[in-house]
Design a protein around this motif. Structure first.
Motif, PDB file in Angstrom:
ATOM      1  N   ILE A 471       0.833  -1.207   0.000  1.00  0.00           N
ATOM      2  CA  ILE A 471       0.000   0.000   0.000  1.00  0.00           C
ATOM      3  C   ILE A 471       0.865   1.253   0.000  1.00  0.00           C
ATOM      4  O   ILE A 471       0.603   2.208  -0.743  1.00  0.00           O
ATOM      5  CB  ILE A 471      -0.963  -0.024   1.196  1.00  0.00           C
ATOM      6  CG1 ILE A 471      -1.975  -1.157   1.022  1.00  0.00           C
ATOM      7  CG2 ILE A 471      -1.685   1.314   1.353  1.00  0.00           C
ATOM      8  CD1 ILE A 471      -2.864  -1.399   2.230  1.00  0.00           C
ATOM      9  N   HIS A 499      -0.841  -0.485   6.923  1.00  0.00           N
ATOM     10  CA  HIS A 499      -1.727   0.205   5.985  1.00  0.00           C
ATOM     11  C   HIS A 499      -1.889   1.671   6.341  1.00  0.00           C
ATOM     12  O   HIS A 499      -2.785   2.346   5.835  1.00  0.00           O
ATOM     13  CB  HIS A 499      -3.094  -0.486   5.919  1.00  0.00           C
ATOM     14  CG  HIS A 499      -3.739  -0.724   7.259  1.00  0.00           C
ATOM     15  ND1 HIS A 499      -4.306   0.276   7.996  1.00  0.00           N
ATOM     16  CD2 HIS A 499      -3.879  -1.866   7.972  1.00  0.00           C
ATOM     17  CE1 HIS A 499      -4.795  -0.235   9.122  1.00  0.00           C
ATOM     18  NE2 HIS A 499      -4.550  -1.536   9.133  1.00  0.00           N
ATOM     19  N   VAL A 514      -6.894  -0.211  -3.372  1.00  0.00           N
ATOM     20  CA  VAL A 514      -6.363  -1.348  -2.644  1.00  0.00           C
ATOM     21  C   VAL A 514      -7.228  -2.569  -2.931  1.00  0.00           C
ATOM     22  O   VAL A 514      -8.420  -2.588  -2.605  1.00  0.00           O
ATOM     23  CB  VAL A 514      -6.322  -1.071  -1.127  1.00  0.00           C
ATOM     24  CG1 VAL A 514      -5.821  -2.296  -0.374  1.00  0.00           C
ATOM     25  CG2 VAL A 514      -5.439   0.142  -0.827  1.00  0.00           C
ATOM     26  N   GLY A 564     -11.337   0.476   5.834  1.00  0.00           N
ATOM     27  CA  GLY A 564     -11.158   1.471   4.775  1.00  0.00           C
ATOM     28  C   GLY A 564     -12.094   2.651   4.929  1.00  0.00           C
ATOM     29  O   GLY A 564     -11.699   3.813   4.751  1.00  0.00           O
ATOM     30  N   THR A 571     -15.390   2.111  -0.265  1.00  0.00           N
ATOM     31  CA  THR A 571     -15.097   0.689  -0.078  1.00  0.00           C
ATOM     32  C   THR A 571     -16.188  -0.206  -0.650  1.00  0.00           C
ATOM     33  O   THR A 571     -17.353   0.191  -0.784  1.00  0.00           O
ATOM     34  CB  THR A 571     -14.909   0.359   1.412  1.00  0.00           C
ATOM     35  OG1 THR A 571     -16.147   0.556   2.101  1.00  0.00           O
ATOM     36  CG2 THR A 571     -13.833   1.222   2.044  1.00  0.00           C
ATOM     37  N   LEU A 595     -10.940   0.851  -1.454  1.00  0.00           N
ATOM     38  CA  LEU A 595     -10.541  -0.461  -0.944  1.00  0.00           C
ATOM     39  C   LEU A 595     -11.621  -1.465  -1.314  1.00  0.00           C
ATOM     40  O   LEU A 595     -12.799  -1.254  -1.011  1.00  0.00           O
ATOM     41  CB  LEU A 595     -10.329  -0.441   0.567  1.00  0.00           C
ATOM     42  CG  LEU A 595      -9.793  -1.750   1.190  1.00  0.00           C
ATOM     43  CD1 LEU A 595      -8.922  -1.451   2.403  1.00  0.00           C
ATOM     44  CD2 LEU A 595     -10.914  -2.709   1.593  1.00  0.00           C
ATOM     45  N   ASP A 597     -12.580  -5.258  -0.572  1.00  0.00           N
ATOM     46  CA  ASP A 597     -12.342  -6.414   0.287  1.00  0.00           C
ATOM     47  C   ASP A 597     -12.819  -7.657  -0.464  1.00  0.00           C
ATOM     48  O   ASP A 597     -14.017  -7.927  -0.563  1.00  0.00           O
ATOM     49  CB  ASP A 597     -13.118  -6.221   1.592  1.00  0.00           C
ATOM     50  CG  ASP A 597     -12.891  -7.339   2.591  1.00  0.00           C
ATOM     51  OD1 ASP A 597     -12.115  -8.262   2.287  1.00  0.00           O
ATOM     52  OD2 ASP A 597     -13.496  -7.288   3.678  1.00  0.00           O
TER      53      ASP A 597
END
Length: 643
Positions: A471, A499, A514, A564, A571, A595, A597
């Motif tokens: 990151i 992070h 990310v 995030g 996110t 971000l 996930d």
């Protein structure tokens, strides 16, 4: 000769602001700015100077000293080592935090300049806050921890010493052979001392990055050897990228029909679509490159250190007649594996070899092997990218933990395979996007599966395989190339380690995306331990079971999207392929950092393709699985080169 009276901190800033590099006639400012987490020992000396007059240097606020130094390294790498951001820290834990990042930069030959605050040169207030006292040596401080991981280390104990210290730092940072971590220790009292510096010290100084030309005798030796070989193979290393020698390597390979493979550092120096490009080679290589490497009678390494991952722990090149020609700016690397060395810049070296072979009538003896190898890998790629979790699903890796996939699906709802996710990502993101990675199973999957024709779009740190680089370095890459999309490919384990620089990316309005691959554990190491006969021990993220007193309870799940959002990112959580596609499309439309996930199934990463990696493993008379792994190790060692 005039004099300029100023503090050491002011002189340091003024000097850095006047450093330039020139490469192939193109002149650029070398130092973009300074990353810092101000603490005592740096804030009232160097910090004062930056507050009063930073010149054209930008001051970046880091959140964690290791993170900001990784960001600086990512910036330097993406700038092809022709620009840097320096880093400055306090005297104790702030300085110690940067040791890992400096080691990382040194391992990868990436220029990284750090200034560590230090204790008082006068020792008047000793012991100061954060000072570690050594009974046997009063000169040792935390800054000395940088000595073994730096290409150059110095301590400025008197103001006039700053001049030689910084000149030596520039010498190393701009040297293609020696580039790496440079640490200058700055005692906090000395930073504020004044001195009458000669004005010529602050003149504009241009450091020429010179292409090293090869010796004619070494070229003759290399050419004579090549002419005797039927099936040579080129390995493209990071030196091809930094030398910008991709076109020359392609011309050489096309002229004599020589296939080439890529190291992690060399990938994206040449388009993936080139028909002679076999892709990644070695432990994290694919079947195409590794099958050709196993049969090759000559390996021509260009700008590569030939690490154990590239050479398969020196067992990959199985042809008993195989020899080596290594083109490298470092004689140390050029003479590895008893090679015929060509000590030169990658571009200049390949040009000289090409000229030496001209009119020789030489041509490799390959017929259809290259095309067949690439076709076989293409079919495997189709299988990997289309893999889905259903009643017929089987994990790709040999180290299988029974029932882990079903347990993961029940705990997280995620049914995405890691290889399938990479296929979707490659299809959805910008074609010239920069992807950054470093640790876990992702580097292996990416070296095998990632394809790109965009130059310098593959940014992998794998010389040190440093968890936490991903990151932070994505931020550095984005600062270096603000007009290109930048994606950090990171596992859940590495994300948990570091992070913090997400906050800096948001602060600087530098959008990074990310892509977080969550498989509830250190999946790569779990595969390694189980593949060598061990059980699953402290690698999957599990609760401790009170009955067994072991970490073998249910899986620990984490809502990374919530983390995030806490930072202020946009996110998404993706549990299915369709959700991942939607998230990637929407992520491209926002200006904010993102971000995603991604809940990926354990054991859904790529496996080995004809390579071996030597890891320490002991014999066992009680565990037959470990005994078998040990015996397999001994078998491979019989075929491996010893030097």
């Amino acid at each position: 000769m005039g004099k300029l009276t100023m503090t050491v901190g002011q002189a340091l800033v003024k000097f850095l602001d006047n450093q330039y590099v020139s490469f192939d006639g193109k002149e650029e400012k070398f130092v973009d700015g300074i990353f810092t987490v101000f603490g005592h020992g740096i804030v009232c000396g160097l910090g004062q100077a930056l507050d009063e007059n930073p010149g054209e240097l930008k001051v970046y606020q880091g959140r964690n000293e290791q993170g900001m130094a990784h960001a600086a390294a990512g910036f330097a790498k993406q700038s092809n080592r022709r620009k840097i951001i320096a880093c400055a820290s306090s005297i104790g834990p702030g300085a110690a935090n940067m040791v890992t990042a400096v080691a990382d930069a040194t391992a990868n030959n990436v220029p990284l300049l750090v200034f560590t605050g230090d204790t008082f040169s006068t020792r008047q207030p000793d012991p100061v806050l954060q000072q570690i006292e050594q009974f046997h040596d009063a000169t040792i401080t935390t800054s000395d921890a940088f000595r073994p991981v730096s290409r150059y280390w110095d301590r400025v104990s008197r103001p006039e010493q700053l001049m030689t210290a910084l000149l030596n730092a520039m010498r190393v940072l701009t040297d293609p052979e020696k580039a790496g971590g440079v640490c200058i220790s700055l005692p906090q009292d000395v930073q504020g001392e004044t001195f009458a510096f000669p004005d010529y010290y602050f003149k504009k100084r241009v450091h020429r990055i010179v292409r090293m030309n090869p010796d004619s005798y070494e070229i003759k030796d290399a050419v004579d050897l090549i002419r005797t070989k039927k099936k040579p193979m080129v390995i493209v290393g990071g030196g091809v990228r930094y030398s910008e020698a991709g076109e020359e390597v392609v011309k050489f390979c096309e002229t004599y029909k020589i296939p080439f493979g890529e190291t992690q550092s060399g990938k994206s120096a040449i388009p993936s679509s080139h028909p002679l490009n076999l892709g990644g080679v070695g432990v994290t290589g694919n079947s195409a490159a590794n099958s050709i490497a196993a049969e090759a009678d000559l390996i021509i390494g260009v700008g590569t250190r030939l690490t154990d991952f590239t050479t398969g722990s020196k067992e990959l090149f199985r042809n008993k007649e195989a020899q080596f020609v290594l083109v490298n700016v470092s004689r140390y690397h050029a003479e590895k594996l008893d090679a015929f060395p060509v000590v030169a810049d990658a571009k200049a070296g390949i040009q000289a070899i090409l000229a030496g072979l001209n009119n020789s009538g030489y041509h490799s003896a390959y017929t259809t092997e290259i095309e067949e190898a690439n076709l076989g890998w293409k079919k495997e790629m189709e299988y990997l990218t289309k893999a889905v979790f259903d009643e017929n699903y089987e994990s790709f890796v040999k180290a299988k933990e029974p029932g882990i996939e079903e347990e993961f699906v029940k705990a997280t709802g995620g049914v995405i395979t890691q290889t399938g996710a990479l296929g979707i990502i490659r299809e959805q993101i910008e074609k010239d996007a920069i992807v950054v990675g470093s640790s876990g199973s992702l580097p292996g999957d990416l070296q095998r599966m990632w394809t790109t024709d965009a130059k310098d779009s593959y940014h992998m740190e794998y010389g040190y395989s440093c968890m936490g680089y991903e990151i932070a370095a994505a931020l550095g890459a984005k600062i270096a190339e603000p007009d290109r999309a930048c994606y950090a490919m990171v596992g859940d384990g590495a994300f948990m380690m570091l992070h913090s620089e997400i906050a800096t990316a948001l602060q600087e309005n530098k959008k990074i995306t990310v892509l977080l691959f969550d498989n509830c554990g250190f999946g790569c190491i779990n595969n390694l331990q189980m593949g060598k006969g061990m059980g699953s021990l402290a690698t999957m993220f599990r609760y401790r079971d009170s009955a067994t007193n072991k970490q073998d309870g249910r899986l620990i799940t984490t809502d990374f999207a919530m983390i995030g959002r806490g930072y202020g990112m946009t996110t998404f959580t993706a549990k299915t392929n369709d959700e991942l596609i939607t998230a990637l499309k929407e992520a491209k439309e926002t200006d904010n950092s993102v971000l995603i996930d991604i809940k990926v199934l354990p054991k859904s990463m790529t496996a080995d393709y004809g390579s071996w990696w030597h890891v320490g493993i002991g014999d066992s008379n009680t565990n037959q699985n470990i005994k078998a792994a040990y015996e397999d190790r001994q078998k491979h060692l019989e075929n491996a080169r010893m030097y």
